[in-house]
Design a protein around this motif. Structure first.
Motif, PDB file in Angstrom:
ATOM      1  N   VAL A 142      -6.704   4.279  -1.864  1.00  0.00           N
ATOM      2  CA  VAL A 142      -5.285   4.027  -1.634  1.00  0.00           C
ATOM      3  C   VAL A 142      -4.449   5.266  -1.943  1.00  0.00           C
ATOM      4  N   ASP A 143      -4.886   6.076  -2.910  1.00  0.00           N
ATOM      5  CA  ASP A 143      -4.176   7.314  -3.227  1.00  0.00           C
ATOM      6  C   ASP A 143      -4.301   8.318  -2.089  1.00  0.00           C
ATOM      7  N   THR A 144      -5.508   8.427  -1.547  1.00  0.00           N
ATOM      8  CA  THR A 144      -5.730   9.376  -0.461  1.00  0.00           C
ATOM      9  C   THR A 144      -4.912   8.997   0.767  1.00  0.00           C
ATOM     10  N   VAL A 145      -4.896   7.706   1.103  1.00  0.00           N
ATOM     11  CA  VAL A 145      -4.105   7.257   2.250  1.00  0.00           C
ATOM     12  C   VAL A 145      -2.625   7.555   2.020  1.00  0.00           C
ATOM     13  N   ALA A 146      -2.120   7.267   0.828  1.00  0.00           N
ATOM     14  CA  ALA A 146      -0.711   7.509   0.531  1.00  0.00           C
ATOM     15  C   ALA A 146      -0.375   8.995   0.624  1.00  0.00           C
ATOM     16  N   ARG A 147      -1.252   9.840   0.088  1.00  0.00           N
ATOM     17  CA  ARG A 147      -0.994  11.286   0.137  1.00  0.00           C
ATOM     18  C   ARG A 147      -0.985  11.804   1.575  1.00  0.00           C
ATOM     19  N   LEU A 148      -1.983  11.396   2.358  1.00  0.00           N
ATOM     20  CA  LEU A 148      -2.056  11.861   3.740  1.00  0.00           C
ATOM     21  C   LEU A 148      -0.895  11.336   4.571  1.00  0.00           C
ATOM     22  N   LEU A 149      -0.516  10.077   4.350  1.00  0.00           N
ATOM     23  CA  LEU A 149       0.615   9.514   5.081  1.00  0.00           C
ATOM     24  C   LEU A 149       1.900  10.248   4.727  1.00  0.00           C
ATOM     25  N   ALA A 150       2.080  10.568   3.458  1.00  0.00           N
ATOM     26  CA  ALA A 150       3.273  11.315   3.045  1.00  0.00           C
ATOM     27  C   ALA A 150       3.331  12.672   3.741  1.00  0.00           C
ATOM     28  N   GLU A 151       2.178  13.333   3.858  1.00  0.00           N
ATOM     29  CA  GLU A 151       2.147  14.637   4.525  1.00  0.00           C
ATOM     30  C   GLU A 151       2.542  14.500   5.995  1.00  0.00           C
ATOM     31  N   ILE A 152       2.031  13.471   6.668  1.00  0.00           N
ATOM     32  CA  ILE A 152       2.355  13.272   8.082  1.00  0.00           C
ATOM     33  C   ILE A 152       3.839  12.992   8.262  1.00  0.00           C
ATOM     34  N   LEU A 153       4.363  12.068   7.459  1.00  0.00           N
ATOM     35  CA  LEU A 153       5.763  11.669   7.618  1.00  0.00           C
ATOM     36  C   LEU A 153       6.719  12.792   7.243  1.00  0.00           C
ATOM     37  N   SER A 170       4.244   5.962  -1.851  1.00  0.00           N
ATOM     38  CA  SER A 170       3.437   5.766  -3.059  1.00  0.00           C
ATOM     39  C   SER A 170       2.393   4.684  -2.854  1.00  0.00           C
ATOM     40  N   PRO A 171       1.268   4.804  -3.577  1.00  0.00           N
ATOM     41  CA  PRO A 171       0.233   3.769  -3.499  1.00  0.00           C
ATOM     42  C   PRO A 171       0.695   2.495  -4.188  1.00  0.00           C
ATOM     43  N   ARG A 172       0.230   1.380  -3.703  1.00  0.00           N
ATOM     44  CA  ARG A 172       0.493   0.083  -4.340  1.00  0.00           C
ATOM     45  C   ARG A 172      -0.841  -0.501  -4.757  1.00  0.00           C
ATOM     46  N   ARG A 173      -1.041  -0.653  -6.039  1.00  0.00           N
ATOM     47  CA  ARG A 173      -2.322  -1.074  -6.576  1.00  0.00           C
ATOM     48  C   ARG A 173      -2.323  -2.559  -6.901  1.00  0.00           C
ATOM     49  N   GLU A 174      -3.511  -3.101  -7.067  1.00  0.00           N
ATOM     50  CA  GLU A 174      -3.632  -4.470  -7.537  1.00  0.00           C
ATOM     51  C   GLU A 174      -3.176  -4.537  -8.989  1.00  0.00           C
ATOM     52  N   GLU A 175      -2.385  -5.546  -9.318  1.00  0.00           N
ATOM     53  CA  GLU A 175      -1.850  -5.691 -10.664  1.00  0.00           C
ATOM     54  C   GLU A 175      -2.825  -6.479 -11.527  1.00  0.00           C
ATOM     55  N   LEU A 176      -3.155  -5.909 -12.677  1.00  0.00           N
ATOM     56  CA  LEU A 176      -4.067  -6.573 -13.589  1.00  0.00           C
ATOM     57  C   LEU A 176      -3.406  -7.804 -14.199  1.00  0.00           C
ATOM     58  N   GLY A 177      -4.163  -8.876 -14.323  1.00  0.00           N
ATOM     59  CA  GLY A 177      -3.643 -10.064 -14.971  1.00  0.00           C
ATOM     60  C   GLY A 177      -2.822 -10.960 -14.080  1.00  0.00           C
ATOM     61  N   GLN A 220      -6.810   5.665   8.510  1.00  0.00           N
ATOM     62  CA  GLN A 220      -5.800   4.705   8.062  1.00  0.00           C
ATOM     63  C   GLN A 220      -4.424   5.345   7.972  1.00  0.00           C
ATOM     64  N   ALA A 221      -4.358   6.566   7.461  1.00  0.00           N
ATOM     65  CA  ALA A 221      -3.065   7.246   7.368  1.00  0.00           C
ATOM     66  C   ALA A 221      -2.469   7.454   8.755  1.00  0.00           C
ATOM     67  N   ARG A 222      -3.313   7.817   9.714  1.00  0.00           N
ATOM     68  CA  ARG A 222      -2.834   8.027  11.080  1.00  0.00           C
ATOM     69  C   ARG A 222      -2.376   6.712  11.703  1.00  0.00           C
ATOM     70  N   ARG A 223      -3.116   5.642  11.436  1.00  0.00           N
ATOM     71  CA  ARG A 223      -2.743   4.330  11.968  1.00  0.00           C
ATOM     72  C   ARG A 223      -1.388   3.874  11.418  1.00  0.00           C
ATOM     73  N   LEU A 224      -1.196   4.050  10.138  1.00  0.00           N
ATOM     74  CA  LEU A 224       0.073   3.650   9.519  1.00  0.00           C
ATOM     75  C   LEU A 224       1.226   4.534  10.012  1.00  0.00           C
ATOM     76  N   ALA A 225       0.938   5.813  10.176  1.00  0.00           N
ATOM     77  CA  ALA A 225       1.970   6.719  10.683  1.00  0.00           C
ATOM     78  C   ALA A 225       2.364   6.358  12.110  1.00  0.00           C
ATOM     79  N   ASP A 226       1.386   6.024  12.931  1.00  0.00           N
ATOM     80  CA  ASP A 226       1.684   5.644  14.312  1.00  0.00           C
ATOM     81  C   ASP A 226       2.605   4.422  14.354  1.00  0.00           C
ATOM     82  N   HIS A 227       2.391   3.486  13.459  1.00  0.00           N
ATOM     83  CA  HIS A 227       3.255   2.303  13.397  1.00  0.00           C
ATOM     84  C   HIS A 227       4.693   2.694  13.076  1.00  0.00           C
TER      85      HIS A 227
END
Length: 242
Positions: A142-153, A170-177, A220-227
């Protein structure tokens, strides 16, 4: 304690990326300094987070721990709320000949104790800063996708075309608990706002995007950017307020 004619001990700096337990305060990894293998900052400011990896981009002189001849006062750990609320730990970073020096400590938290002063070999110190700034080994998908998407945008100029400013990716992680039925899937949040004219109310927007397991991060970053790049973002994102 060193005598008047003794040279200060030369310490070794190691920087480690760590995703905070309370990642909601900042979902990106902190870049945690260890000195001679020990987390000496935790001893005096246990709740503090080191500067985020997002601050380790750009030219080397802008990095949080960059040491130059001109001394800089650096907030080396901060609370998850605000420094004015729970205090922070500060140090002065400077270069002195072939050494990088940390001194002039200030602790504004409940524990007012501060670490000792530290001297580092400037070559080792600079090399470690460069290594940490380039390190991607800590990233989860999720960090890699967020970083690459930020670079594209950021490089697309798309938001500017629509009179908007991209403010955060920014990445959105699963919340513990959190029960599974209430948990948001992992993904990437993209925040931006529209630049309003005089007398207009400013509008803020967010994309809450999802990361699919098993797909390469670049795809995934490219797919999200295309959207996002397919239409006016004010039409396809969720209005947060405004």
């Amino acid at each position: 304690m060193t005598g008047a004619t003794d040279q200060p001990t030369i310490s070794t700096l190691t920087l480690r990326h760590r995703i905070p337990d309370d990642w909601a305060a900042d979902p990106w990894a902190e870049v945690r300094p260890l000195i001679d293998g020990a987390d000496v900052l935790k001893e005096v400011h246990p709740a503090g987070l080191a500067p985020s990896c997002r601050e380790w981009t750009g030219p080397a002189e802008s990095w949080p721990l960059a040491a130059a001849a001109e001394p800089r006062r650096v907030m080396i750990t901060a609370p998850t709320c605000t420094p004015g609320c729970c205090g922070a730990l500060y140090v002065t970073v400077r270069r002195e000949g072939e050494r990088a020096v940390w001194d002039g400590w200030e602790n504004t938290g409940d524990i007012t104790t501060v670490p000792m002063d530290f001297h580092f070999d400037a070559g080792q110190y600079d090399a470690e800063l460069r290594r940490a700034a380039a390190d991607r080994g800590w990233e989860e998908p999720v960090d890699t996708v967020a970083r690459l998407l930020a670079e594209i945008l950021t490089g697309s100029g798309w938001f500017e075309r629509w009179g908007c400013v991209l403010t955060d990716v920014s990445p959105r992680r699963e919340e513990l608990g959190v029960p599974e039925e209430l948990m948001d899937p992992e993904g990437v949040d993209v925040d931006f706002h529209h630049v309003s004219g005089t007398g207009e109310r400013q509008a803020f927007y967010r994309y809450e995007l999802y990361v699919l397991p098993g797909l390469p991060a670049e795809e995934q970053a490219r797919r999200l950017a295309d959207h996002i790049l397919a239409d006016d973002p004010r039409r396809t994102a969720e209005v947060r307020y405004g």
